[in-house]
Design an enzyme around this catalytic site. Structure first.
Site, PDB file in Angstrom:
ATOM      1  N   LYS A 165     -11.485  -2.260   8.334  1.00 29.70           N
ATOM      2  CA  LYS A 165     -11.322  -3.409   9.096  1.00 29.70           C
ATOM      3  C   LYS A 165     -11.530  -2.838  10.495  1.00 29.70           C
ATOM      4  CE  LYS A 165      -7.414  -3.459   6.169  1.00 29.70           C
ATOM      5  NZ  LYS A 165      -7.399  -5.010   4.922  1.00 29.70           N
TER       6      LYS A 165
ATOM      7  N   ASP B 221      -1.617   6.816   7.191  1.00 27.82           N
ATOM      8  CA  ASP B 221      -2.496   6.021   6.688  1.00 27.82           C
ATOM      9  C   ASP B 221      -2.074   4.590   7.736  1.00 27.82           C
ATOM     10  OD1 ASP B 221      -3.806   3.633   5.700  1.00 27.82           O
ATOM     11  OD2 ASP B 221      -2.560   3.243   3.722  1.00 27.82           O
TER      12      ASP B 221
ATOM     13  N   TRP C 117       0.385  -1.055   0.134  1.00 24.32           N
ATOM     14  CA  TRP C 117      -0.337   0.333   0.135  1.00 24.32           C
ATOM     15  C   TRP C 117       0.656   0.984   0.080  1.00 24.32           C
ATOM     16  CZ3 TRP C 117      -4.202  -0.562  -1.907  1.00 24.32           C
ATOM     17  CH2 TRP C 117      -5.567  -2.601  -1.395  1.00 24.32           C
TER      18      TRP C 117
END
Lengths: 357, 357
Positions: free
Chosen positions: B193, B169, B102
């Site tokens: 999540k 992030d 990511w």
């Protein structure tokens, strides 16, 4: 009391969609898991998005030259993605028609990226008609129009033959009537009117028009990214897409777009028939441009507003207030609204006339 | 059979969230309408997004200098929005650390828009550690890091003091443990999540850093747009945000982030204790950088894979397979996973050792 939901969007969906969604939230396909807790990479999740894409293709007769993708961010992000994907980096130009609030926002975004030629506008009459008689220049990268204007209750009844790629925001009337997808290069629509709950956008794009602008397009904003990954470039909104899939299955089972188109015509005729017959009300849109999705009308005598509002609210009608830009009332009659709800509203309008006319 | 859901995301959420969502899909707040069919402008819908924003503020002690917004498009669109909002148009520069898949994607998007200085990378060891000892230059527009790397099972245990705006992030460990929000200029996280179902993203942004790049930012990509409109610039994803609201209420009711942090430590200690004790397995991440959210491990003897897989599947464990970039197994232990599920896995690992060790 039964609620007659005339909301302009998010809007009414079929009861069977609610029932199946509630079931999947507790136990998806008898897997023992909620649809809210499963990986989007699981085979049974993959089936959801594959089915949803296939249903769009089937229901709209999408030709093989085109692909269907699901993304997020609403039509508002499509306003940005369209010029990123279609407007040339050097000397980019596009043509738009200005038919309402959403068209204005689409124009605003395109102007950040190149030259925008507004071919025609109905701003002079508060967007109560669809401009006609303009011609689309052949030296622009694309032409963009909005098929239905929810706020103002107008709708395009035909689409121009365009010498350049034809792009259409169909957010508020997609799948309400047949359209020839092969005429269009990009069709996009936020799901939350005729397709499902809020949270996803469908884009139908002709594949061979992409990759020609010279722009270095951010991955998420690039239609090619989503096409290449089957709409699973990143985590897709599972609940929202599942809702779309259920709703499109409902539409397919009842006979698809041709069948719903007949029902939509019947609802619109009933509604506009009463607006025109009843001496208490005036329709706000030009008759020839009236939307089958959103009927906008006002009281001739505004001093009776409290009385009329009380009557429809007591009949179980909800979300009938017009947008602040138009005032009055807006009866949104999307695919899932039954004609019985329109009849309830028409009956109330007649009763109102009898009492106060 | 009870399912022990170790999915890396979308992932397990509390049963009460499923129950309340299913109820709202059929009858939202006893209004007689489904949450799928109401306008996002209705007062009771407005309460949902207002509550969700307030819960993020409460749970993370967000100072008044910062605002919380909900948008769509996942962290992948944040990779684009961060440079649009923070990187100068002329001579823009940013610094990133490369700690996994990511982070690499975030770097790729920033590089389209300016110069990117990759200060440190753990690519040399397949991202199995968190690089340290680098210094952040003071002549860049911001520094970006990824707090937890789901695929590789690594997690930052502390954050650097940054001379420039600090962007993080936190998609896969937000609200798993206390963080001092005042140290950060932008925190973003896909909801799927620890916060709720897939379909929304939370961004926490320090207000006074915005509007300084000289860029003409597309409306949807501009944090200021969403702040000004209270996250209702356009139709927000009602189902997804309602799911977040329910989940954050659950977290608040059980004692908030400090309480869940204790539970997460206990789960991680149980899990890693067994990985280290059990002679059949090897953890893949450096011990000091191990993630409390995602424990990655492999079999010492790959030829026993079929036997181990059969055992955990029979115990009701689901989604334990590692990502293809690492192989082996990944036990994701997000906030809603009960320690009992970790115990079931640990018991299976012990039993596997007894049978095949």
């Amino acid at each position: 009391m039964k609620i007659h939901n005339f909301s302009a969007g998010p809007c009414i969906l079929p009861q069977e969609v609610f029932d199946k969604m509630a079931e999947a939230v507790l136990n998806f396909n008898n897997s023992g898991s909620s649809i809210m807790e499963i990986s989007h990479r699981r085979a049974d999740a993959q089936e959801v998005i594959d089915n949803a894409i296939q249903l769009v293709k089937d229901l709209m007769n999408v030709p093989d030259t085109h692909e269907v993708i699901f993304t997020q961010g609403g039509a508002s992000l499509q306003f940005v993605m369209v010029p990123f994907n279609l407007m040339k980096l050097n000397g980019g130009k596009a043509a738009y028609t200005e038919t309402g609030a959403w068209a204005k926002n689409a124009i605003k975004e395109a102007k950040r990226m190149g030259e925008v030629n507004v071919l025609a506008s109905s701003a002079d009459k508060n967007f109560n008609y669809i401009p006609k008689g303009f011609s689309i220049p052949s030296d622009v990268d694309y032409f963009h129009c909005t098929s239905n204007n929810t706020i103002f209750g107008t709708q395009m009844k035909s689409f121009p033959n365009s010498p350049v790629p034809l792009v259409c925001d169909m957010s508020s009337d997609i799948m309400s009537k047949p359209v020839d997808v092969s005429k269009f290069d990009v069709i996009y629509a936020g799901a939350q009117k005729n397709m499902g709950p809020a949270g996803s956008v469908v884009t139908i794009v002709k594949k061979d028009i992409l990759g020609k602008t010279g722009r270095d397009i951010p991955n998420y904003l690039n239609y090619e990214t989503h096409i290449a990954k089957g709409s699973a470039f990143n985590t897709w909104p599972v609940l929202a897409v599942y809702g779309v899939m259920l709703n499109l299955q409902w539409l397919k089972n009842l006979g698809g777009v041709p069948e719903i188109a007949k029902r939509n015509v019947a609802k619109a005729e009933l509604m506009y028939g009463e607006i025109d017959r009843n001496g208490m009300f005036t329709g706000t849109a030009e008759k020839e441009d009236r939307s089958e999705m959103n009927a906008t009308f006002v009281l001739k005598d505004e001093s009776l507003k409290a009385e009329f509002d009380k009557m429809w609210k007591e009949a179980g009608i909800s979300s009938l207030n017009g947008h602040r830009d138009v005032g009055g009332y807006r009866a949104s009659m999307y695919n899932a609204l039954p004609i019985e709800s329109v009849q309830v509203l028409v009956d109330i309008m007649k009763e109102f006339e009898t009492k106060f006319g």
